[in-house]
Scaffold this motif. Structure first.
Motif, short mmCIF file in Angstrom:
data_model
loop_
_atom_site.label_atom_id
_atom_site.label_comp_id
_atom_site.label_asym_id
_atom_site.label_seq_id
_atom_site.Cartn_x
_atom_site.Cartn_y
_atom_site.Cartn_z
N UNK A 97 -4.31 17.94 6.13
CA UNK A 97 -3.77 16.58 6.09
C UNK A 97 -4.05 16.02 4.70
N UNK A 98 -3.17 16.33 3.75
CA UNK A 98 -3.34 15.87 2.38
C UNK A 98 -3.06 14.38 2.28
N UNK A 99 -3.41 13.81 1.15
CA UNK A 99 -3.14 12.38 0.93
C UNK A 99 -1.64 12.10 1.01
N UNK A 103 0.05 9.59 3.65
CA UNK A 103 0.84 8.46 3.18
C UNK A 103 2.23 8.47 3.82
N UNK A 104 2.81 9.65 3.95
CA UNK A 104 4.12 9.76 4.59
C UNK A 104 4.04 9.28 6.04
N UNK A 105 2.99 9.67 6.76
CA UNK A 105 2.82 9.24 8.15
C UNK A 105 2.63 7.72 8.20
N UNK A 106 1.87 7.18 7.27
CA UNK A 106 1.63 5.73 7.24
C UNK A 106 2.94 4.97 7.03
N UNK A 226 -2.76 1.02 3.12
CA UNK A 226 -2.96 2.44 3.36
C UNK A 226 -4.42 2.84 3.16
N UNK A 227 -5.06 2.29 2.14
CA UNK A 227 -6.45 2.66 1.83
C UNK A 227 -7.39 2.34 2.99
N UNK A 232 -8.56 7.20 9.07
CA UNK A 232 -8.17 7.24 10.48
C UNK A 232 -6.93 8.12 10.66
N UNK A 233 -5.97 7.99 9.76
CA UNK A 233 -4.76 8.80 9.83
C UNK A 233 -5.10 10.28 9.64
N UNK A 234 -5.96 10.57 8.66
CA UNK A 234 -6.32 11.97 8.40
C UNK A 234 -6.99 12.59 9.62
N UNK A 235 -7.92 11.86 10.25
CA UNK A 235 -8.60 12.39 11.43
C UNK A 235 -7.61 12.65 12.56
N UNK A 236 -6.65 11.75 12.74
CA UNK A 236 -5.64 11.93 13.78
C UNK A 236 -4.77 13.14 13.50
#
Length: 273
Positions: A97-99, A103-106, A226-227, A232-236
């Motif tokens: 889960x790269x940055x 970011x795309x998911x966000x 996003x910051x 939280x997004x990465x863990x998901x």
């Protein structure tokens, strides 16, 4: 209504087809013990789910044996769990889960990353039990009459709350105060958070009866940067990627295996926790 297994009522143990995994028999006692973790409407359904879980575990352990894996179990796991953990680490490639991916998911799901809206709510609760059909019809009609009266004279709200409401808030003119999500029963919450400020034009129904409701103030949630949610997004995404990759790996093992006595459904990575 609770389902009753007729074989168990009669005292007869149901007969099940033996389950074999690549020539290895899964002992029925193991399956029986595993059923406690898979409650279902019938013994057959519970047993099938338990057997599937054990088939997947057996396939993973057989693969670990082929690879001659050896590992020391940690304090919070069994030896089998340790072998499965090592096997997955060795054979399953997990997408990162790269940055950029986060970011795309966000950007595609920004509505998920907002602070909760806040409401200041007043209501008049007209009570009727869930099974009191006649009472609910009467209270709904009464609530509609009160709403019509309040449309004519909004200043009557506190007085009508004192006269008709059974909620303790009637002593405060019906004011419930500030409400955010999770503070009220689900069916009432779903309705009030979709309302604009002002008097609700129709009664709101809940398990307790009917509510004449007024949104005194509405503060919309704010978009989080996003910051603030990147971790939280990465863990998901890591958890989601893990489950997908493990499921695919299990499907490969299943397709190459000889399994008898059970029809396997889609594998679920929760079986290999």
């Amino acid at each position: 209504m609770e389902m009753i297994d007729h074989a168990m009522v009669s005292g007869e143990a149901p007969e099940f087809t033996p389950v074999m995994v690549n020539g290895t028999l899964l002992e029925e006692q193991r399956i029986v013990e595993e059923t406690q973790y898979y409650p279902a409407e019938s013994l057959e359904m519970s047993r099938a789910q338990a057997a599937q879980a054990l088939v997947v575990r057996e396939l993973l352990l057989q693969r670990a044996q082929v690879l001659e894996l050896a590992v020391e179990a940690q304090s919070d796991e069994t030896e089998e769990e340790a072998l499965i953990r090592l096997l997955i680490a060795r054979e399953v490639e997990l997408p990162q889960a790269t940055e950029e991916i986060c970011l795309h998911y966000f950007e595609a799901n920004q509505n998920k990353f907002c602070t909760q809206p806040l409401l200041a709510v007043s209501h008049i609760l007209l009570p009727a039990g869930p099974d009191d059909i006649e009472g609910r019809i009467e209270q709904q009609a009464q609530a509609e009459k009160l709403i019509e009266a309040l449309k004519q004279d909004p200043e009557l709200f506190a007085q009508l709350a004192k006269q008709h409401s059974v909620c303790p808030s009637k002593e405060l003119g019906g004011q419930l105060g500030q409400i955010d999500k999770g503070q009220t029963v689900a069916e009432f919450e779903r309705q009030i958070f979709s309302l604009p400020e002002g008097l609700a034009q129709h009664p709101l129904e809940s398990r307790y009866g009917f509510h004449v409701t007024r949104i005194d103030k509405r503060v919309e949630g704010e978009q989080l940067p996003f910051e603030a949610v990147e971790d939280r997004i990465r863990a998901y995404l890591i958890e989601r990627n893990y489950r997908r990759a493990v499921n695919q790996y299990i499907q490969v093992l299943v397709s190459d295996a000889e399994v008898e006595g059970i029809e396997l459904q889609a594998a679920d990575s929760q079986l290999v926790q």
